[in-house]
Design a protein around this motif. Structure first.
Motif, PDB file in Angstrom:
ATOM      1  N   ARG A 100       1.624   9.369  -6.060  1.00 53.94           N
ATOM      2  CA  ARG A 100       2.121  10.728  -5.795  1.00 53.94           C
ATOM      3  C   ARG A 100       3.065  11.204  -6.891  1.00 53.94           C
ATOM      4  N   ALA A 101       3.726  10.268  -7.539  1.00 53.68           N
ATOM      5  CA  ALA A 101       4.678  10.646  -8.587  1.00 53.68           C
ATOM      6  C   ALA A 101       3.974  11.241  -9.799  1.00 53.68           C
ATOM      7  N   ASN A 107      -7.111   2.919  -8.231  1.00 52.61           N
ATOM      8  CA  ASN A 107      -5.748   3.266  -8.642  1.00 52.61           C
ATOM      9  C   ASN A 107      -4.722   2.519  -7.803  1.00 52.61           C
ATOM     10  N   THR A 108      -4.947   2.471  -6.499  1.00 50.74           N
ATOM     11  CA  THR A 108      -4.022   1.794  -5.596  1.00 50.74           C
ATOM     12  C   THR A 108      -3.956   0.304  -5.914  1.00 50.74           C
ATOM     13  N   LEU A 109      -5.100  -0.301  -6.092  1.00 51.16           N
ATOM     14  CA  LEU A 109      -5.140  -1.734  -6.387  1.00 51.16           C
ATOM     15  C   LEU A 109      -4.446  -2.065  -7.709  1.00 51.16           C
ATOM     16  N   VAL A 110      -4.688  -1.247  -8.730  1.00 43.77           N
ATOM     17  CA  VAL A 110      -4.058  -1.493 -10.032  1.00 43.77           C
ATOM     18  C   VAL A 110      -2.537  -1.475  -9.897  1.00 43.77           C
ATOM     19  N   ARG A 111      -2.012  -0.511  -9.155  1.00 48.19           N
ATOM     20  CA  ARG A 111      -0.556  -0.417  -8.988  1.00 48.19           C
ATOM     21  C   ARG A 111      -0.004  -1.588  -8.177  1.00 48.19           C
ATOM     22  N   ILE A 120       0.838  -1.206   0.000  1.00 51.23           N
ATOM     23  CA  ILE A 120       0.000   0.000   0.000  1.00 51.23           C
ATOM     24  C   ILE A 120       0.868   1.249   0.000  1.00 51.23           C
ATOM     25  N   GLU A 121       1.930   1.252   0.802  1.00 50.30           N
ATOM     26  CA  GLU A 121       2.835   2.404   0.835  1.00 50.30           C
ATOM     27  C   GLU A 121       3.499   2.615  -0.522  1.00 50.30           C
ATOM     28  N   GLY A 122       3.890   1.529  -1.166  1.00 54.28           N
ATOM     29  CA  GLY A 122       4.515   1.644  -2.477  1.00 54.28           C
ATOM     30  C   GLY A 122       3.549   2.187  -3.522  1.00 54.28           C
TER      31      GLY A 122
END
Length: 755
Positions: A315-316, A355-359, A307-309
């Motif tokens: 954020r990038a 978005n988080t899940l996709v990454r 999750i942090e990654g």
């Protein structure tokens, strides 16, 4: 009254129902005619039966109810008739050869001894078949239509009947007139019932009662129900048909015994399904169980690190993102479970979670498919994630069979979707049948994630799938409640949540949300015209043009209905300029630049992209676009829908309409920069909280409700709507019990607006 003459210029023809406006040339002069032809033939002679009437716009015209084609006599007349291209397979050159060969007997030869045509140069077996079929259809329809009219079928209806049943039309109708209500658009049960009475079918006959049962079940399915309680079904059919309850029960038992209907019983309450919905509901429940209990691909990493990654990755590319505890829990649920649901209103961060899940899944080298029920929803998903997204139909590689008129999916249990993870947005729009197709294509071990707002209007098709899955508590679900700071300042987000909770908006003028009081329909229309005509920037500091504005109305009927508003707004937003093309199709008028919408799924419609870079088939209910070109002589227009170009012609015009104003139901899955909503005295079934909530949540930057504030209050207070009878919730609730084995549950009432 009879009029006889030759058909001159055809001004308009609707191929579906044959309605035609044309000029008839007679010995006494030429005049305008209107009525239905199976296939109007320029230059052909007709004997019409009807009366002269006064059209409010075009003046006097001859409105005919029936016609007879008069075969030409004499070589010159026959040559003129055949040279006009009225018979498929015969052009001017062939017509001349035929008349030179057979003289005045040409038409007799074509009708009675067509094999003689093979002696004419250029006519082979294929051409002969085409000529015989075309000539035969014309003569045959004339005879059939007269007989159909005698039993109460009008000419426009007869055209549709003949196109489906051909030479068997009369026999099919006499055998079972109620089949017309099932097969012929425009003929309802009441019309078929009147035809049946003319044919002498008894009021309590089994064929009538069985048709009434089917009609009632289909009517409930059209309003969203997959089943009906048996007692209610029997009582309604008996009342509508004015027959005894006992006779209805007898016919119902016969239909169940024959396998046409399915009967079940839950807690002593008998229920009746149409065959297809019963088995689809069973398959969906079993598929959810199969997927949930399968062994997933292992995730060998700490969730917190993943999750942090993902947050760092987001954020990038975007503004500072920090997931809330609620969002982190949602991500964990999706990582921990084979099937999960994330639901919540606007501003609660569903997109950030996706978005988080996709990454995370990409980091884990797991393949991901993104999909949504509509093209617009899929496009928004793609823009938000930067990853490809598509409609569920396209993901399942749909195939439409024109011959069988059936929809099949290339992806199924034998050829499943290959991705490790499937994320489906706007899941509230998925009906039972589409969910059945989707789950059938999901292989064991796949993670399946649904996101959407369960408080919006349910699917247009039958079923209440997302709500049933959530309320069953069988599927792991996270309901997002926290509104994020960047959304708290939005009047749209704040007030949509208040509306959803049954509270009147706190702020009715500002931060993108306005309620403008108007006392009547005309005042409402004048305000809408003003805003769509350029006043949004001045009045509400909105920067945009007319294409950014969408009027959403609860209804299709009346002064504030979508069709009437479209006619008004077309003149405001896209008036006809001198020298520009305009295409009139029946009551519809199209111009270059018009905003239009596809009204129903057309799986066989062809599309292409610019410069023919790619081609395909399929346009769908709710797809919106802009008219780019019009060909008046060919009666066609070119429409751009996102990157697709579609040519509309012939009966495809029945599937498209102007879209300056659309119903709230049609807007599902879409978002618009500015939304204008009329609020007035609409039918009670449309004055509901979740209809208003759905309309308001379609707006991104500006929402204006124009009308009577008291009506807004009434809609917010009305948390009831059309009841939906569905059994999926109870099927899923019973999954863990020993009793489960296909026994359906019944959801006796699911009111719109309730979670």
């Amino acid at each position: 009254m009879q009029q006889e003459g030759k058909l001159g210029k055809v001004i308009f023809n609707n191929p579906e129902n044959g309605y035609t406006v044309a000029i008839l040339d007679t010995e006494d002069g030429s005049f305008r005619i209107a009525g239905s032809f199976a296939e109007p033939k320029t230059g052909a002679a007709y004997r019409l039966e009807g009366d002269f009437t006064i059209h409010p716009k075009y003046g006097e015209q001859f409105s005919f109810k029936s016609y007879e084609e008069v075969m030409p006599e004499g070589e010159d007349a026959i040559l003129e008739f055949l040279s006009a291209g009225n018979i498929r397979g015969i052009g001017a050159k062939t017509a001349k050869l035929l008349v030179e060969t057979f003289g005045e007997e040409t038409l007799t030869v074509i009708e009675e001894t067509p094999e003689k045509l093979l002696s004419v140069s250029g006519i082979g077996p294929k051409s002969l078949a085409k000529i015989s079929e075309s000539f035969g259809e014309s003569r045959e329809f004339a005879a059939v239509s007269i007989e159909l009219r005698e039993i109460g079928i009008e000419m426009s209806e007869a055209v549709r009947v003949y196109k489906i049943y051909g030479s068997d039309s009369l026999g099919v109708v006499k055998d079972n007139p109620y089949i017309l209500a099932e097969d012929i658009r425009g003929i309802n049960f009441d019309k078929a019932d009147k035809i049946a009475a003319r044919l002498g079918i008894e009021a309590d006959s089994s064929v009538r009662i069985e048709s009434g049962i089917r009609f009632r079940l289909r009517a409930w399915a059209a309003s969203g129900s997959t089943l009906m309680p048996e007692n209610r079904l029997v009582e309604e059919v008996a009342q509508v048909l004015d027959v005894s309850i006992e006779r209805v029960r007898e016919s119902l038992k016969d239909m169940v015994f024959a396998g046409e209907l399915e009967e079940d019983e839950i807690d002593g309450l008998p229920v009746i399904y149409l065959y297809g919905y019963y088995h689809a509901e069973q398959r969906v429940a079993h598929a959810l169980r199969r997927i949930k209990e399968a062994v997933p691909k292992a995730i060998n990493a700490e969730f917190d690190h993943l999750i942090e990654g993902a947050e760092e990755s987001i954020r990038a590319f975007e503004m500072s993102v920090s997931l809330s505890a609620e969002q982190i829990e949602a991500v964990r649920v999706c990582l921990n479970n084979n099937i999960s649901i994330i639901t919540g209103g606007p501003g609660t961060g569903k997109t950030t979670i996706i978005n988080t899940l996709v990454r995370i899944f990409k980091f884990l080298d797991m393949s991901v498919a993104l999909a949504a029920p509509t093209g617009r929803a899929a496009k928004r998903m793609e823009e938000a994630t930067g990853e490809p997204a598509m409609t569920i139909h396209r993901m399942l590689e749909f195939v439409w069979s024109d011959d069988e008129e059936t929809l099949n999916f290339g992806r199924d249990d034998e050829n499943p979707l290959e991705q490790d993870v499937i994320i489906v947005d706007e899941a509230s729009m998925i009906d039972l049948m589409l969910m059945d197709g989707l789950l059938n294509a999901v292989k064991d071990g796949t993670r399946l994630i649904f996101t959407g707002d369960a408080d919006q209007l349910p699917s247009v098709g039958a079923g209440n799938v997302l709500r049933d899955m959530i309320s069953s508590e069988y599927i792991s679900t996270i309901r997002l409640k926290e509104i994020f700071r960047q959304s708290e300042d939005s009047g749209i987000v704040t007030n949509s949540h208040l509306i959803n909770h049954g509270e009147y908006p706190e702020q009715v003028s500002g931060n993108g949300f306005y309620i403008i009081g108007k006392s009547g329909e005309e005042e409402i229309i004048e305000s809408i015209k003003s805003y769509c005509g350029g006043r949004l920037e001045e009045a509400f500091d909105f920067i945009g043009d007319a294409s950014d504005i969408q009027v959403l109305t609860p209804t299709k009927r009346g002064v504030l209905g979508a069709p009437n508003l479209n006619g008004i707004l077309q003149e405001v937003i896209n008036p006809l300029e001198e020298g520009e093309a305009e295409l009139k199709i029946g009551a519809k008028t199209f111009r270059i630049g018009d905003k239009v919408m596809q009204l129903r799924n057309n799986y066989s419609a062809e599309w292409r992209t610019d410069y023919f870079k790619s081609e395909g088939e399929g346009i769908f209910n709710g797809d919106m676009g802009t008219v780019e070109d019009i060909n008046v002589s060919d009666k066609s227009m070119l429409v751009r829908m996102d990157d697709k170009l579609i040519t509309y012609e012939g009966d495809m015009f029945d599937e498209v309409d102007l879209a300056y104003a659309v119903t709230v139901h049609k807007s599902q899955g879409s978002e618009f920069p500015a939304v204008i909503i009329p609020a007035y005295s609409f039918p009670p079934m449309l004055m509901t909280r979740n209809l208003l909530y759905t309309a308001v949540t379609r707006g991104k930057r500006l929402v204006i409700i124009v009308g009577d504030p008291r009506r807004v209050n009434q809609m917010i207070a009305n948390n009831r709507g059309d009841e939906r009878y569905t059994g999926l919730k109870e099927r899923l609730s019973d999954m863990d019990s020993d009793a489960f084995g296909g026994m359906p549950g019944i959801r006796q009432e699911v009111w719109y607006g309730q979670g």
